[in-house]
Design an enzyme around this catalytic site. Structure first.
Site, mmCIF file in Angstrom:
data_model
loop_
_atom_site.group_PDB
_atom_site.id
_atom_site.type_symbol
_atom_site.label_atom_id
_atom_site.label_comp_id
_atom_site.label_asym_id
_atom_site.label_seq_id
_atom_site.Cartn_x
_atom_site.Cartn_y
_atom_site.Cartn_z
ATOM 1 N N ARG A 152 -3.793 -10.070 4.675
ATOM 2 C CA ARG A 152 -4.132 -10.148 3.247
ATOM 3 C C ARG A 152 -2.920 -9.640 2.466
ATOM 4 O O ARG A 152 -2.566 -8.470 2.577
ATOM 5 C CB ARG A 152 -5.363 -9.283 2.999
ATOM 6 C CG ARG A 152 -5.870 -9.289 1.578
ATOM 7 C CD ARG A 152 -7.092 -8.401 1.447
ATOM 8 N NE ARG A 152 -7.555 -8.364 0.085
ATOM 9 C CZ ARG A 152 -7.032 -7.588 -0.857
ATOM 10 N NH1 ARG A 152 -6.046 -6.777 -0.572
ATOM 11 N NH2 ARG A 152 -7.502 -7.626 -2.091
ATOM 12 N N LYS B 154 0.820 -1.219 0.000
ATOM 13 C CA LYS B 154 0.000 0.000 0.000
ATOM 14 C C LYS B 154 0.852 1.268 0.000
ATOM 15 O O LYS B 154 2.026 1.263 0.377
ATOM 16 C CB LYS B 154 -0.995 -0.037 1.152
ATOM 17 C CG LYS B 154 -2.135 -1.014 0.826
ATOM 18 C CD LYS B 154 -3.297 -0.954 1.769
ATOM 19 C CE LYS B 154 -4.392 -1.911 1.239
ATOM 20 N NZ LYS B 154 -5.453 -2.128 2.212
HETATM 21 N N1 PMM Z 1 -7.423 -3.806 0.551
HETATM 22 C C1 PMM Z 1 -7.680 -3.839 -0.763
HETATM 23 C C2 PMM Z 1 -8.709 -4.650 -1.272
HETATM 24 N N2 PMM Z 1 -9.430 -5.442 -0.454
HETATM 25 N N3 PMM Z 1 -9.907 -6.247 1.693
HETATM 26 C C3 PMM Z 1 -9.666 -6.228 3.011
HETATM 27 N N4 PMM Z 1 -10.406 -7.015 3.833
HETATM 28 N N5 PMM Z 1 -8.705 -5.448 3.562
HETATM 29 C C4 PMM Z 1 -7.922 -4.620 2.805
HETATM 30 O O1 PMM Z 1 -7.079 -3.910 3.361
HETATM 31 C C5 PMM Z 1 -8.162 -4.592 1.388
HETATM 32 C C6 PMM Z 1 -9.176 -5.434 0.870
HETATM 33 C C7 PMM Z 1 -6.874 -2.977 -1.693
HETATM 34 O O2 PMM Z 1 -5.677 -3.599 -2.028
HETATM 35 P P1 PMM Z 1 -5.405 -4.378 -3.441
HETATM 36 O O3 PMM Z 1 -5.776 -3.415 -4.542
HETATM 37 O O4 PMM Z 1 -3.974 -4.724 -3.418
HETATM 38 O O5 PMM Z 1 -6.249 -5.607 -3.495
#
Ligand code: PMM
Length: 281
Positions: A257, A217
């Site tokens: 995650r 991030k």
């Molecule tokens: N961050 C992203 C997408 N989905 N879901 C949860 N539960 N927690 C998060 O911090 C989260 C998520 C955005 O990140 P990405 O674009 O790398 O998937």
């Protein structure tokens, strides 16, 4: 003998999107996404999170048909291959189709705010529900990164997750189905994320397992910015992320995650060797 807590779960990310910030476009085709998911499982992912909508700041939303076409075939194949599958969606219709295709977790970054009917899908199917702290869609979420009230970001996020828990209970979802997520980067700038993470006691007190998503991030990129202020590129944030993973392990977090499962597993292996009795709290 001290009780040995369960080790932290590693949730591997499979973004079936053209525009996610770190891996957009790489796994847009079902075959590539399935192969990537299987690779993450081989590297030690306990579960896979399949998403068809990029939630990055400024992102436009896909049509529901597009989102369904992206995620359902991938979920079906990965679940059939024996993976534990989570669907990363804010839409009830997508959640229902994903569960029918084999997903056992609904990861809703909006905590039921974007499409309240998603809570009925979770209640009706009995699957696990990840409720993340969220304020607005990616197109304008940065406008909502203000936490001026007493107690700042911690008090606000805690209170807003508390409101989501009330809606979740009112929909008939059982407590054992629920996991909470502080929503790093969602209507939050760097200092908000660091403040939330520093001591997760405020979130543990709500009494639910905790999922954290910090992988790649922007707040890590800004932390590691060069002298001219340019954020470190997404592919070069893993060492800082490993430190966050280990901090979260010490804070009793249920799962992380992550994009790089292998790096996360390596960090957790070292942590386990150093803390054989588990989390330090
Ligand atoms: N961050 C992203 C997408 N989905 N879901 C949860 N539960 N927690 C998060 O911090 C989260 C998520 C955005 O990140 P990405 O674009 O790398 O998937």
């Amino acid at each position: 003998m001290p009780e040995v807590p369960e080790p932290m779960r590693v949730m591997g990310i499979v973004n079936v999107t053209p525009d996610s910030f770190s891996d957009g476009g790489r796994f847009l085709h079902a075959d590539a996404a399935v192969a990537h998911g299987l690779r993450l499982v081989a590297e030690g992912a306990d579960l896979l999170d399949i998403g068809g909508e990029s939630t990055r700041p400024g992102a436009t939303r896909p049509l529901v048909e597009e989102e369904l076409a992206r995620v359902v075939p991938v979920i079906r194949e990965l679940a059939a291959a024996g993976a534990v599958v989570s669907v990363d969606t804010m839409r009830a219709e997508v959640a229902a189709a994903a569960v029918a295709a084999g997903a056992t977790i609904v990861n809703d970054v909006s905590g039921g705010l974007a499409d309240p009917a998603i809570l009925d899908v979770v209640a009706g199917t009995g699957v696990t529900y990840v409720a993340m702290h969220w304020r607005a869609h990616g197109s304008h979420m940065d406008d909502f990164a203000r936490y001026d009230g007493p107690g700042g970001v911690v008090a606000a996020v805690r209170a807003e997750l508390g409101e989501r828990l009330e809606a979740i209970a009112a929909a008939g979802i059982a407590e054992h189905q629920v996991i909470l997520d502080p929503g790093l980067g969602f209507a939050k700038v760097g200092e908000h994320n660091w403040t939330l993470l520093r001591d997760l006691g405020w979130l543990r007190e709500l009494g639910f397992p905790i999922l954290v998503g910090a992988s790649r991030k922007t707040f890590l990129g800004r932390l590691l910015a060069g002298p001219d202020g340019t954020p470190r590129p997404v592919g070069e944030r893993e060492n800082a992320h490993a430190a966050v993973v280990l901090h979260c392990a010490g804070q009793g977090v249920w799962g992380m995650r992550v994009h790089d499962v292998r790096a996360t597993r390596d960090a957790l292996a070292a942590y386990a060797a150093l803390h054989p009795t588990g989390a330090l709290r």
